[in-house]
Design an enzyme around this catalytic site. Structure first.
Site: not given
Ligand code: ASP
Length: 316
Positions: A182, A234, A236
């Site tokens: 992300t 992270g 989510g």
């Molecule tokens: N936080 C994002 C999600 O759970 C994933 C990421 O941070 O890469 O969709």
């Protein structure tokens, strides 16, 4: 002029030097640098924090290496469904989209929702219809394809091993495969206004229209001039349960913690207690920046008008 600053992230997780080739490392660092430069240029010209975070995110969304826009991960059905959010700390205006497809830059659509929809959060087909109405750029499926994400997905698509599989092993495997890519940005502009933005393809092999923390105001994204602007990355689900970004703001507002202390408390104490692996970037209205994560690494960078600049991937 008030001091200004910007920070970006490109995801957190088990990002280890030994898994990286020098070429790939260089490409990631360059991607972060390009995003910082784009956002910083907006601030230098007297632009707003909102425009700075949007400009930085567009660069990262267009970069195949990161899990947002072009290069987003594949869902169980083998398509890309993207989430994004932006928030203006000056007036608490916010815009989010979830589960959108074929939108070249979901952060631009989220901004359009914030400015021109009378709503905060649009999802799925309705959000896509709004994109078409507002003249937001769409691209065919092939535009979003990356071999790396496809191979990642192919290795688990026939299993039920996806991000919501909370078994420890499942999560570790996913993180080792660097599925958390992300992207996000936070900025403080020359007027002392702050903003945050986050954009993601979510988690590889996600199904049932799963939505993570990124587009949820207060969870993965939050901005308030009186406290902080935060963008998270992270796993989510724990970030949603911790209402992570808003909790940082609360700790600053009600307990008088500094930005650094508040993020540290949420990332290294509260999130860890619920296996919330990841990190976040934050800025306050004085332009202070914090980049904190509890995982092995986080693609991250910052730049400010005092001439300080940093880009990093691993711990230390
Ligand atoms: N936080 C994002 C999600 O759970 C994933 C990421 O941070 O890469 O969709």
């Amino acid at each position: 002029m008030h001091p200004f600053s910007i920070a970006v992230h490109g995801g957190a997780g088990t990002i280890l030097k030994e898994d990286m080739t020098p070429e790939l490392e260089k490409a990631y660092l360059q991607g972060l640098q390009d995003a910082l430069n784009a956002g910083y240029a907006v601030l230098e010209e007297g632009g707003t924090a909102v425009n700075a975070v949007k400009a930085a995110c567009v660069i990262l969304e267009d970069n195949l290496l990161f899990n947002a826009g072009r290069g987003s991960v594949f869902t169980k059905k083998g398509v890309q469904e993207m989430d994004a959010a932006i928030m203006d700390g000056k007036n608490l205006a916010a815009g989010s989209v979830a589960g959108v497809r074929n939108v070249r830059n979901p952060i631009e659509l989220a901004t359009e929702v914030m400015l021109n929809s009378n709503h905060v959060f649009l999802s799925g087909k309705g959000a896509n219809d709004f994109a078409i109405k507002q003249g937001i750029k769409l691209e065919p499926d092939e535009f979003f394809f990356s071999q790396f994400r496809y191979d990642q997905w192919k290795s688990i698509r026939d299993s039920d091993n996806y991000s919501l599989d909370h078994t420890h092993q499942g999560l570790e495997e996913l993180m080792r495969d660097k599925k958390f890519g992300t992207i996000g940005a936070v900025a403080c502009d020359g007027e002392g206004n702050i903003a945050a933005a986050t954009s993601t393809g979510g988690m590889t092999n996600k199904k049932y229209g799963r939505i993570g923390d990124s587009p949820l105001i207060g969870c993965g994204t939050y901005a308030n001039n009186s406290t902080c602007a935060i963008s998270c990355t992270g796993h989510g689900e724990p970030f949603i349960r911790a209402v992570a970004a808003h909790d940082v703001s609360c700790l600053m507002e009600y307990k008088g913690l500094t930005l650094q202390q508040a993020i540290n408390e949420v990332v290294n104490v509260k999130l860890l207690k619920i296996d919330g692996e990841g990190g976040m970037i934050g800025v306050d209205a004085n332009g202070n920046i914090a980049l904190i994560f509890n995982s092995a690494g986080m693609y991250r960078g910052m730049k400010n008008s005092k001439g300080e600049e940093f880009i990093g991937i691993y711990k230390d």
